[in-house]
Scaffold this motif. Sequence first.
Motif, PDB file in Angstrom:
ATOM      1  N   SER A  37       0.850  -1.188   0.000  1.00 49.83           N
ATOM      2  CA  SER A  37       0.000   0.000   0.000  1.00 49.83           C
ATOM      3  C   SER A  37       0.880   1.230   0.000  1.00 49.83           C
ATOM      4  CB  SER A  37      -0.932   0.012   1.214  1.00 49.83           C
ATOM      5  OG  SER A  37      -0.173  -0.016   2.406  1.00 49.83           O
ATOM      6  N   THR A  38       0.281   2.365  -0.303  1.00 46.34           N
ATOM      7  CA  THR A  38       1.012   3.627  -0.407  1.00 46.34           C
ATOM      8  C   THR A  38       1.310   4.187   0.981  1.00 46.34           C
ATOM      9  OG1 THR A  38      -0.140   4.082  -2.472  1.00 46.34           O
ATOM     10  CG2 THR A  38       0.963   5.932  -1.388  1.00 46.34           C
ATOM     11  N   PRO A  39       2.547   4.558   1.280  1.00 43.69           N
ATOM     12  CA  PRO A  39       2.875   5.130   2.593  1.00 43.69           C
ATOM     13  C   PRO A  39       2.359   6.555   2.721  1.00 43.69           C
ATOM     14  CG  PRO A  39       4.793   5.176   1.176  1.00 43.69           C
ATOM     15  CD  PRO A  39       3.728   4.432   0.406  1.00 43.69           C
ATOM     16  N   VAL A  40       2.324   7.048   3.944  1.00 43.60           N
ATOM     17  CA  VAL A  40       1.861   8.406   4.207  1.00 43.60           C
ATOM     18  C   VAL A  40       2.895   9.150   5.031  1.00 43.60           C
ATOM     19  CG1 VAL A  40      -0.579   7.833   4.061  1.00 43.60           C
ATOM     20  CG2 VAL A  40       0.598   7.613   6.242  1.00 43.60           C
ATOM     21  N   SER A  41       2.675  10.451   5.203  1.00 48.23           N
ATOM     22  CA  SER A  41       3.603  11.290   5.955  1.00 48.23           C
ATOM     23  C   SER A  41       3.301  11.216   7.447  1.00 48.23           C
ATOM     24  CB  SER A  41       3.491  12.733   5.460  1.00 48.23           C
ATOM     25  OG  SER A  41       2.173  13.201   5.625  1.00 48.23           O
ATOM     26  N   PRO A  42       4.252  11.661   8.293  1.00 48.87           N
ATOM     27  CA  PRO A  42       4.021  11.678   9.737  1.00 48.87           C
ATOM     28  C   PRO A  42       2.787  12.520  10.075  1.00 48.87           C
ATOM     29  CG  PRO A  42       6.325  12.084   9.216  1.00 48.87           C
ATOM     30  CD  PRO A  42       5.568  12.156   7.929  1.00 48.87           C
ATOM     31  N   PRO A  43       2.101  12.213  11.159  1.00 51.86           N
ATOM     32  CA  PRO A  43       2.418  11.169  12.143  1.00 51.86           C
ATOM     33  C   PRO A  43       1.766   9.824  11.838  1.00 51.86           C
ATOM     34  CG  PRO A  43       0.592  12.474  12.941  1.00 51.86           C
ATOM     35  CD  PRO A  43       0.962  13.046  11.589  1.00 51.86           C
ATOM     36  N   PHE A  44       1.363   9.592  10.608  1.00 50.33           N
ATOM     37  CA  PHE A  44       0.593   8.389  10.291  1.00 50.33           C
ATOM     38  C   PHE A  44       1.451   7.280   9.672  1.00 50.33           C
ATOM     39  CE2 PHE A  44      -2.380  12.061   9.627  1.00 50.33           C
ATOM     40  CZ  PHE A  44      -2.952  11.967  10.887  1.00 50.33           C
ATOM     41  N   ASN A  45       2.766   7.340   9.916  1.00 49.70           N
ATOM     42  CA  ASN A  45       3.666   6.276   9.480  1.00 49.70           C
ATOM     43  C   ASN A  45       4.431   5.694  10.662  1.00 49.70           C
ATOM     44  OD1 ASN A  45       5.232   8.477  10.031  1.00 49.70           O
ATOM     45  ND2 ASN A  45       6.393   8.450   8.109  1.00 49.70           N
ATOM     46  N   ASP A  46       3.853   5.831  11.835  1.00 44.26           N
ATOM     47  CA  ASP A  46       4.485   5.375  13.074  1.00 44.26           C
ATOM     48  C   ASP A  46       4.520   3.843  13.118  1.00 44.26           C
ATOM     49  OD1 ASP A  46       5.322   4.835  15.616  1.00 44.26           O
ATOM     50  OD2 ASP A  46       3.912   6.185  16.609  1.00 44.26           O
ATOM     51  N   PRO A  47       5.695   3.246  13.142  1.00 43.29           N
ATOM     52  CA  PRO A  47       5.768   1.775  13.156  1.00 43.29           C
ATOM     53  C   PRO A  47       5.235   1.160  14.443  1.00 43.29           C
ATOM     54  CG  PRO A  47       7.953   2.727  13.470  1.00 43.29           C
ATOM     55  CD  PRO A  47       7.034   3.860  13.123  1.00 43.29           C
ATOM     56  N   ASP A  48       5.142   1.956  15.514  1.00 39.94           N
ATOM     57  CA  ASP A  48       4.642   1.427  16.787  1.00 39.94           C
ATOM     58  C   ASP A  48       3.110   1.456  16.867  1.00 39.94           C
ATOM     59  OD1 ASP A  48       7.224   0.998  17.723  1.00 39.94           O
ATOM     60  OD2 ASP A  48       7.391   3.060  18.484  1.00 39.94           O
ATOM     61  N   ALA A  49       2.463   2.048  15.893  1.00 38.79           N
ATOM     62  CA  ALA A  49       0.998   2.122  15.910  1.00 38.79           C
ATOM     63  C   ALA A  49       0.401   0.720  15.902  1.00 38.79           C
ATOM     64  CB  ALA A  49       0.499   2.912  14.716  1.00 38.79           C
ATOM     65  N   ASP A  50      -0.772   0.580  16.530  1.00 36.61           N
ATOM     66  CA  ASP A  50      -1.377  -0.745  16.645  1.00 36.61           C
ATOM     67  C   ASP A  50      -2.585  -0.941  15.729  1.00 36.61           C
ATOM     68  OD1 ASP A  50      -3.050   1.007  17.911  1.00 36.61           O
ATOM     69  OD2 ASP A  50      -3.106  -0.048  19.829  1.00 36.61           O
ATOM     70  N   LEU A  51      -2.767  -0.005  14.773  1.00 32.22           N
ATOM     71  CA  LEU A  51      -3.894  -0.147  13.850  1.00 32.22           C
ATOM     72  C   LEU A  51      -3.533   0.499  12.512  1.00 32.22           C
ATOM     73  CD1 LEU A  51      -6.939  -0.868  13.340  1.00 32.22           C
ATOM     74  CD2 LEU A  51      -7.476   1.466  14.089  1.00 32.22           C
ATOM     75  N   ILE A  52      -3.893  -0.160  11.441  1.00 31.44           N
ATOM     76  CA  ILE A  52      -3.727   0.392  10.108  1.00 31.44           C
ATOM     77  C   ILE A  52      -5.109   0.617   9.502  1.00 31.44           C
ATOM     78  CG2 ILE A  52      -2.938  -0.045   7.741  1.00 31.44           C
ATOM     79  CD1 ILE A  52      -0.648  -1.670   8.899  1.00 31.44           C
ATOM     80  N   ILE A  53      -5.343   1.843   9.074  1.00 28.69           N
ATOM     81  CA  ILE A  53      -6.558   2.153   8.321  1.00 28.69           C
ATOM     82  C   ILE A  53      -6.156   2.220   6.857  1.00 28.69           C
ATOM     83  CG2 ILE A  53      -8.334   3.884   7.859  1.00 28.69           C
ATOM     84  CD1 ILE A  53      -8.317   4.599  10.783  1.00 28.69           C
ATOM     85  N   ARG A  54      -6.668   1.285   6.076  1.00 33.77           N
ATOM     86  CA  ARG A  54      -6.319   1.196   4.655  1.00 33.77           C
ATOM     87  C   ARG A  54      -7.475   1.714   3.818  1.00 33.77           C
ATOM     88  NH1 ARG A  54      -3.466  -3.992   3.493  1.00 33.77           N
ATOM     89  NH2 ARG A  54      -1.774  -2.669   4.270  1.00 33.77           N
ATOM     90  N   THR A  55      -7.223   2.761   3.048  1.00 34.72           N
ATOM     91  CA  THR A  55      -8.270   3.423   2.267  1.00 34.72           C
ATOM     92  C   THR A  55      -8.511   2.716   0.941  1.00 34.72           C
ATOM     93  OG1 THR A  55      -6.697   4.937   1.230  1.00 34.72           O
ATOM     94  CG2 THR A  55      -7.676   5.634   3.321  1.00 34.72           C
ATOM     95  N   SER A  56      -9.561   3.137   0.269  1.00 34.95           N
ATOM     96  CA  SER A  56      -9.948   2.480  -0.979  1.00 34.95           C
ATOM     97  C   SER A  56      -8.943   2.693  -2.099  1.00 34.95           C
ATOM     98  CB  SER A  56     -11.330   2.980  -1.425  1.00 34.95           C
ATOM     99  OG  SER A  56     -11.291   4.373  -1.679  1.00 34.95           O
TER     100      SER A  56
END
Length: 350
Positions: A37-56
């Motif tokens: 999937s396509t990466p995004v800019s901070p703060p939504f590329n945090d590797p410690d995050a516990d949830l991924i919201i994947r858009t259409s």
Amino acid sequence: MVTLEFILDGPYTSACLHPIPHTISPYSHMMESCSDSTPVSPPFNDPDADLIIRTSDGVDFRVYKLIMKQASPVFREMFTFPRGSQLNNSVVEVAERSRVWDYILRMLYPVGRAPSAPDPADYWPLLEAAKKYDMAGVREAVKHAMMVPAVLKTDALMTYALACVYGLPDAARAAAKASFQPWPGDGRPPLCIPEMQCMAVMAYHRLSRYRWACVEAATACAESSDLFRSETRWNGKSNVIHWPEWITALQKSTKCGARCPPSRAHKDSGLRAYIDDYIDRSIKSLRVEPSGQVVATTDAIGPILKAANVCFDCSQKIGSDAIVRFANVYAQRIDAAVAMVTLEFRLDGP
């Protein structure tokens, strides 16, 4: 050779003919996934995050469940399912595109830059997402963005349509009043915008009736004699007629000749006939746009100044400031009359 354009519009829904999928429950879009999937800019590329919201459109937003639980009762309910359940996985696939979720998440996150005002093209998907995920803050933010004067000036009809569908009475009333500018009542009807396909026929009917009532109020004010009404006051010896200051500045002098006849409609006021002509022109303008601003423009008051210059006495006595002052008082009276008209609002959404 005029023909009616006929289109089978089908049943009404809040997401009709819009690139938002008809399935609005986020539960059906949850699944484990390891696809690229396509990466995004901070703060939504945090590797410690516990949830991924994947858009259409294939963009991954790495976020924290705690924040999503606080922002949305729908997400809170998702995460109450037992660990390992399909509804408690680390990847949630959603129906909206990335630009919609970028705005939503930047509103919710306590770090990073605040979101700029959304583009009007995103109002509809943002409101639908706010409804789907029960995010009241997003709904309010979009509502305020829609009520900005610059938006109302260009997108009043779109704002009105969305406000009726998503239950935003303040936005609907502001848009209804603003809709008089881009769509003059005797001009060509506006082109159909996508949002109109979700607006109930009765909502459009209420807008038409509101405009008609505003025109009636504005023209009734223009045709009324209240603006030219005098008062009788006791000066200690006798009753004297007192005229408002904006009238006395325009009253006819005994030196005015035949080229400057008295008012036909307000004979006792001492006004000149060109004031009648101004009022008559203003009534025609108010039937197109029931707003005080149309009677105080340069185009509206210019003919008065020109007529005053025909009479030598008028040209010496009446200055442009007196005419502008009269037009402004007149405009204020019209706006006050129109403000008394209320738009009937009902929630037309499903």
